[in-house]
Structure formats: structure tokens, C-alpha cells
Design a protein around this motif. Structure first.
Motif, PDB file in Angstrom:
ATOM      1  N   ALA A 196      -7.549  -9.155  -4.223  1.00  0.00           N
ATOM      2  CA  ALA A 196      -7.969 -10.440  -2.992  1.00  0.00           C
ATOM      3  C   ALA A 196      -8.975 -10.293  -2.134  1.00  0.00           C
ATOM      4  O   ALA A 196      -9.573 -11.802  -1.312  1.00  0.00           O
ATOM      5  N   VAL A 197      -9.828  -9.285  -1.810  1.00  0.00           N
ATOM      6  CA  VAL A 197     -11.163  -8.851  -1.267  1.00  0.00           C
ATOM      7  C   VAL A 197     -12.363  -9.549  -2.022  1.00  0.00           C
ATOM      8  O   VAL A 197     -13.064  -9.885  -1.132  1.00  0.00           O
ATOM      9  N   GLY A 198     -12.072  -9.257  -3.608  1.00  0.00           N
ATOM     10  CA  GLY A 198     -13.067  -9.768  -4.366  1.00  0.00           C
ATOM     11  C   GLY A 198     -14.371  -8.369  -4.254  1.00  0.00           C
ATOM     12  O   GLY A 198     -15.580  -8.855  -4.606  1.00  0.00           O
ATOM     13  N   ALA A 199     -13.587  -7.107  -4.807  1.00  0.00           N
ATOM     14  CA  ALA A 199     -13.893  -6.279  -4.598  1.00  0.00           C
ATOM     15  C   ALA A 199     -13.221  -5.210  -5.596  1.00  0.00           C
ATOM     16  O   ALA A 199     -12.797  -5.447  -5.753  1.00  0.00           O
ATOM     17  N   HIS A 200     -14.292  -3.890  -5.552  1.00  0.00           N
ATOM     18  CA  HIS A 200     -14.023  -2.970  -6.784  1.00  0.00           C
ATOM     19  C   HIS A 200     -13.726  -1.779  -6.404  1.00  0.00           C
ATOM     20  O   HIS A 200     -14.449  -1.699  -5.165  1.00  0.00           O
ATOM     21  N   ILE A 201     -12.867  -0.813  -6.861  1.00  0.00           N
ATOM     22  CA  ILE A 201     -12.398   0.277  -5.637  1.00  0.00           C
ATOM     23  C   ILE A 201     -12.534   0.801  -6.683  1.00  0.00           C
ATOM     24  O   ILE A 201     -12.706   1.232  -8.140  1.00  0.00           O
ATOM     25  N   GLY A 230      -3.033  -2.403   9.272  1.00  0.00           N
ATOM     26  CA  GLY A 230      -1.588  -3.353   8.761  1.00  0.00           C
ATOM     27  C   GLY A 230      -0.481  -3.282   7.503  1.00  0.00           C
ATOM     28  O   GLY A 230      -0.713  -1.900   7.085  1.00  0.00           O
ATOM     29  N   VAL A 231       0.053  -3.901   7.362  1.00  0.00           N
ATOM     30  CA  VAL A 231       1.157  -4.003   6.580  1.00  0.00           C
ATOM     31  C   VAL A 231       0.875  -5.168   6.319  1.00  0.00           C
ATOM     32  O   VAL A 231       1.288  -6.926   6.454  1.00  0.00           O
ATOM     33  N   ALA A 232       1.589  -5.084   4.671  1.00  0.00           N
ATOM     34  CA  ALA A 232       1.784  -5.812   3.929  1.00  0.00           C
ATOM     35  C   ALA A 232       3.114  -7.158   3.263  1.00  0.00           C
ATOM     36  O   ALA A 232       3.206  -6.834   2.096  1.00  0.00           O
ATOM     37  N   SER A 233       3.643  -7.680   4.586  1.00  0.00           N
ATOM     38  CA  SER A 233       4.716  -8.369   4.932  1.00  0.00           C
ATOM     39  C   SER A 233       4.610  -9.494   5.711  1.00  0.00           C
ATOM     40  O   SER A 233       3.990  -8.669   6.643  1.00  0.00           O
ATOM     41  N   ASP A 234       4.853 -10.172   5.564  1.00  0.00           N
ATOM     42  CA  ASP A 234       5.365 -11.369   7.233  1.00  0.00           C
ATOM     43  C   ASP A 234       6.393 -11.001   7.760  1.00  0.00           C
ATOM     44  O   ASP A 234       7.178 -11.625   8.895  1.00  0.00           O
ATOM     45  N   PRO A 280      -2.853 -13.922   1.858  1.00  0.00           N
ATOM     46  CA  PRO A 280      -1.446 -14.302   1.426  1.00  0.00           C
ATOM     47  C   PRO A 280      -1.307 -13.122   0.785  1.00  0.00           C
ATOM     48  O   PRO A 280      -0.516 -13.041  -0.459  1.00  0.00           O
ATOM     49  N   TYR A 281      -1.383 -12.140   0.972  1.00  0.00           N
ATOM     50  CA  TYR A 281      -1.723 -10.926   0.265  1.00  0.00           C
ATOM     51  C   TYR A 281      -0.159 -10.249   1.472  1.00  0.00           C
ATOM     52  O   TYR A 281       0.122  -9.783   2.118  1.00  0.00           O
TER      53      TYR A 281
END
Length: 327
Positions: A176-181, A223-227, A249-250
Motif C-alpha cells: 500500500a505504501v509502495g515500499a519493501h520491508i 493506528g488500527v487497520a479497521s474502519d 483503503p488499507y
């Protein structure tokens, strides 16, 4: 119709009626011995806590012992295989999580046939919360997204193992961010948390219950990945409210649910489901189930199966894209 054909049809109906009657009697008499809930994770973890909240009240309802059998290892395949091969009499249940769904996608050689298990009841769902180490120079989601891109391929995320929900959720966040970890797998959530608080890694996606360590000043929460509203001791910013558009959207969460051998008669499956649901709806049990950081999400066999079928393509896409495998 000949007399022979009539005789064969009557015999077939007799077999069917006999099988149905046998299943009804079995359901009525269940349980007639100890019931075992197999948890394919170590004692003390999230899934284990859910099982231990349910087992005593279930034992009281059934009038028979209900014991927890922790069988960690093999990415949950050891405990899962045990239940898949268990007698189809309803006395052996599996309480599992994401591994049930993802292992067939990651492992070319499973020690069991997934078709030998049937979803029985979904109990709860736990949204992922983003925790970062105190050393990380980010205090909100947008700042952390920028930090990940500025340090592409250098930000280490802890997890409870390859293919676990913290691992896959971290890879989804990276996309989503456009990066690698960097993925840093540990033997369970407790070691992963210790690694985060000790400064060994930068981040971890874990249950809402871990905010207690934030309150103690040992790490930060972003943050929390929920709406949806999430029960927590601290306010949690939903990703949907982030000032970073790419993060809105994540979402990522893990489920917890019961499974049983697929050949358990349908009448007995329904009996066990009804009893399980009645127990989980007891307020003290519901509180114990949600205390580790989950939200009640009760689904019966058909709806739980539909839920898993809907979730599978999403996890499969990440597993393929990131080449996540377990040999």
C-alpha cells in the motif's frame, strides 16, 4: 415398476432413514466422553486465551470435561492434522485462525487434506494495530509511510512466524505504501513484542490488547487497520482516517473460529454449533473472548464457509505477489 425395483427402492430408503435416525440419536447423546479443543498455537497466545474463555462454560453445559490441547508447530499444521484425522464423533474440535486459510496456499505438501475439515463457527475477528518502536521517528500513519519509503527495504517488521497474520498484513502495508520491508519472524507473538520493545525491529502489526505496553511507555501505537470502532484502552486512529491517501483503503484482520472433522454427521454438527454459540453469547464468556483484543463475530457453518471463501482470494494475491512459502 417391478417387485425387485420396489424392493431395492424400499431398501435404499431404509438405509437413509436408518442413517438419519442414527445421526439424530448421536446428536442427542453427545457428548459421552471428554471433548478436546485442539489449539495449534502455544499456550498463552490469543487463540489459546479464546479457547480457555469458552472451555469451562462449555464443560458445564455438556456435563463432561472440555480440555485444551496446545499443539504448536509446523505453522499450525501439527494441530490441524490431528483434528483432520480425528474420529468423526464431534469429541475433537479445532480452534484456529488465519493458518487454516493460508497454509494450503503456502505449503505444497500439507500433512492433511483440507477437505477433511469443515468450518463450524466463527467466534471473533481481531483488527491489526500498527505498533512501532520508540526509536522510530514517526508519530502518525502518514509520517510512518514516509519513513518506510525513505528507508525502502530497511524497515524491519516482526511477526509470529512466516505466513502469520502479522507477516502477511505487514507485506500488504508495504504494498500500500509502495515500499519493501525486512521480515523478522519470531516463535510467537510474545517474542515478536519483546523484539519491538527491545529495539531489534521497527514495527509490528498485532492485536489491540498490546496497547498496554504503549501505556507503559515501551512502544508507540499509530493506528488500527479497521474502519469500525475497536475496544481499546487507548484511542486508535483508523487507517481510513489517515492523512496519507494511500493508507485509507488499507485494512487487515485475523479471524478465530472452530472447525471439526468433515464427516461428523450434519445433525451433530448443528447440535455442537448451537451449544457453542449459546456459550459464547454468555456475557462473561463474550468478555473473555474479546478481552485479548478481538470483536465478537459469530457465524454459523454456512456463513463461516462463505466468509472464508470470500477472504481466500485476497490472502492468495499477497502470498503470490510476495512469494511467501513454507516448506
Amino acid at each position: 415398476m417391478s417387485i425387485s425395483q420396489k424392493f431395492k427402492r424400499a431398501a435404499s430408503w431404509g438405509v437413509l432413514i436408518g442413517a438419519w435416525a442414527g445421526a439424530v440419536v448421536q446428536a442427542a447423546e453427545f457428548p459421552d466422553k471428554q471433548v478436546t479443543i485442539v489449539v495449534p498455537y502455544a499456550a498463552g497466545g490469543f487463540t489459546d486465551q479464546v479457547a480457555r474463555a469458552i472451555a469451562p462454560v462449555l464443560a458445564e453445559k455438556w456435563g463432561k470435561p472440555v480440555v485444551i490441547d496446545n499443539r504448536p508447530g509446523g505453522g499450525t499444521t501439527i494441530g490441524t492434522a490431528l483434528v483432520a484425522r480425528a474420529p468423526a464423533d464431534g469429541h475433537t474440535l479445532l480452534l484456529s485462525s488465519l493458518g487454516y486459510l493460508t497454509n494450503p496456499l503456502m505449503m505444497p505438501r500439507l500433512p492433511y487434506d483440507p477437505q477433511d475439515l469443515k468450518p463450524l463457527m466463527m467466534v471473533s475477528e481481531s483488527p491489526s494495530v500498527l505498533y512501532v518502536g520508540k526509536q522510530v521517528p514517526a508519530n502518525n500513519l502518514a509520517e510512518f509511510a514516509s519513513y518506510m519509503r525513505a528507508n525502502d527495504g530497511k524497515v524491519a517488521f516482526a511477526s509470529s512466524g512466516v505466513g502469520s497474520s502479522p507477516h502477511i498484513c505487514a507485506e500488504m502495508l508495504a504494498s500500500a505504501v509502495g515500499a519493501h520491508i525486512i521480515h523478522a519472524p519470531y516463535r510467537g507473538n510474545a517474542p515478536a513484542l519483546n523484539a519491538l520493545m527491545g529495539g531489534e525491529v521497527a514495527a509490528l502489526l498485532d492485536a489491540p490488547s498490546s496497547v498496554s505496553y504503549v501505556q507503559a511507555g515501551r512502544m508507540k501505537v499509530l493506528g488500527v487497520a479497521s474502519d469500525k470502532p475497536v475496544r481499546s484502552a487507548l484511542p486508535l486512529t483508523p487507517f481510513s482516517q489517515s492523512s496519507a491517501p494511500e493508507l485509507k483503503p488499507y485494512s487487515c484482520s485475523s479471524f478465530f473460529g472452530f472447525f471439526m472433522p468433515a464427516k461428523v454427521p450434519a445433525a451433530l454438527q448443528q447440535r455442537i454449533y448451537r451449544d457453542l454459540r449459546a456459550v459464547v453469547e454468555v456475557p462473561s464468556v463474550a468478555d473473555g473472548v474479546t478481552r485479548p483484543g478481538g470483536e465478537l463475530h459469530l457465524l454459523g457453518p454456512e456463513d463461516f464457509t462463505a466468509y472464508l471463501d470470500a477472504q481466500r482470494p485476497r490472502w492468495a494475491a499477497v502470498i503470490r505477489e510476495k512469494h511467501i512459502t513454507q516448506e
